[in-house]
Design a protein around this motif. Structure first.
Motif, short mmCIF file in Angstrom:
data_model
loop_
_atom_site.label_atom_id
_atom_site.label_comp_id
_atom_site.label_asym_id
_atom_site.label_seq_id
_atom_site.Cartn_x
_atom_site.Cartn_y
_atom_site.Cartn_z
N SER A 12 1.78 52.68 -37.11
CA SER A 12 1.39 52.20 -38.43
C SER A 12 1.90 50.78 -38.66
N TRP A 13 3.14 50.54 -38.28
CA TRP A 13 3.73 49.21 -38.45
C TRP A 13 2.94 48.15 -37.68
N LEU A 14 2.69 48.41 -36.41
CA LEU A 14 2.00 47.42 -35.59
C LEU A 14 0.55 47.26 -36.00
N GLY A 15 -0.06 48.33 -36.47
CA GLY A 15 -1.42 48.23 -36.98
C GLY A 15 -1.48 47.36 -38.23
N LEU A 16 -0.50 47.55 -39.11
CA LEU A 16 -0.45 46.75 -40.33
C LEU A 16 -0.15 45.29 -40.00
N PHE A 17 0.73 45.06 -39.04
CA PHE A 17 1.02 43.69 -38.63
C PHE A 17 -0.23 43.02 -38.08
N ARG A 157 13.52 46.35 -47.39
CA ARG A 157 13.11 45.36 -48.39
C ARG A 157 14.06 44.16 -48.37
N ALA A 158 15.34 44.42 -48.24
CA ALA A 158 16.32 43.33 -48.16
C ALA A 158 16.06 42.47 -46.93
N ALA A 159 15.71 43.12 -45.83
CA ALA A 159 15.40 42.37 -44.61
C ALA A 159 14.18 41.49 -44.80
N SER A 160 13.17 42.00 -45.49
CA SER A 160 11.96 41.22 -45.74
C SER A 160 12.24 40.03 -46.64
N LEU A 200 6.03 37.90 -41.59
CA LEU A 200 4.97 38.91 -41.74
C LEU A 200 5.34 40.19 -40.98
N LEU A 201 5.93 40.02 -39.82
CA LEU A 201 6.33 41.18 -39.01
C LEU A 201 7.34 42.03 -39.77
N VAL A 202 8.32 41.38 -40.39
CA VAL A 202 9.35 42.12 -41.13
C VAL A 202 8.77 42.71 -42.41
#
Length: 215
Positions: A12-17, A157-160, A200-202
């Motif tokens: 899901s993460w990589l698809g969204l990225f 969220r903090a990382a983003s 964007l990745l994060v």
């Protein structure tokens, strides 16, 4: 913590990225046109489309998916992006090993391993005006939030937020790595495209790996 990152979450993460890279192709290209070869957006978009194809039918543990991603990017993305992003995901895969899922601390460790791979490959440091300037603050923020007892969602969220701040901070920097460094003072005043895609990745990790995210 009950939050886990399994194969479905990685996919899901990589698809969204991949979707976000596709949506930001013009921006990434414009940013790279100012201080690079004007190909960061198109190259990364091509690579992530290939990744989406490679992972579409994959049914494996996170480490295998991350390794597949890294190898696909190395083989399909030109310029510096392929080796750097490829190494990032390959190092993440090595950290994940053969685990069926990663808890928040294990995911943070994998992300840190990816960052260390980027450093080993590109020799970048803070302030060089590269993807490192977004990724390093994100890893630090994720580690610090988890250590303080924050939920995985809040830590992501903090990382983003930290990645976005790092991206923005590249604008006044003098580039010291890559093609942008050839411009000298002319590189000042331009947001780094690599830091932009890294943010964007994060950001997509924060969305896709949230415990409230749709499967």
């Amino acid at each position: 913590m009950s939050a886990v990152v399994d194969a479905g979450a990685i996919r899901s993460w990589l698809g969204l990225f991949a979707e976000e890279v596709g949506s930001h192709v013009d921006l990434l290209t414009q940013l790279d046109a100012a201080i690079g070869d004007a190909d960061h957006g198109t190259n990364l978009d091509r690579g992530m489309k290939a990744v989406s194809g490679a992972l579409a039918t994959a049914d494996a543990e996170p480490g295998v998916l991350l390794k597949t991603t890294g190898m696909t990017l190395v083989s399909t993305v030109g310029g510096a992006s392929g080796p750097l992003y490829g190494t990032f995901f390959l190092r993440m895969a090595g950290s994940a090993s053969d685990a069926d899922s990663l808890d928040p601390d294990a995911f943070a460790a994998a992300l840190r391993a990816g960052l260390e791979g980027v450093v080993a490959r590109g020799r970048a440091q803070a302030g060089d005006k590269t993807m490192f300037d977004a990724l390093a603050p994100a890893c630090d923020a994720l580690d610090e939030a988890l250590a303080s007892g924050a939920t995985f969602d809040d830590a992501l969220r903090a990382a983003s937020v930290a990645a976005d701040a790092g991206r923005d901070a590249t604008t006044p920097m003098l580039a010291r790595k890559g093609r942008a460094s050839y411009l000298g003072e002319r590189s000042v005043g331009h947001q780094d495209p690599g830091a932009t895609s890294a943010a964007l990745l994060v950001a997509t990790a924060a969305r896709a790996l949230s415990t409230g995210a749709s499967p």
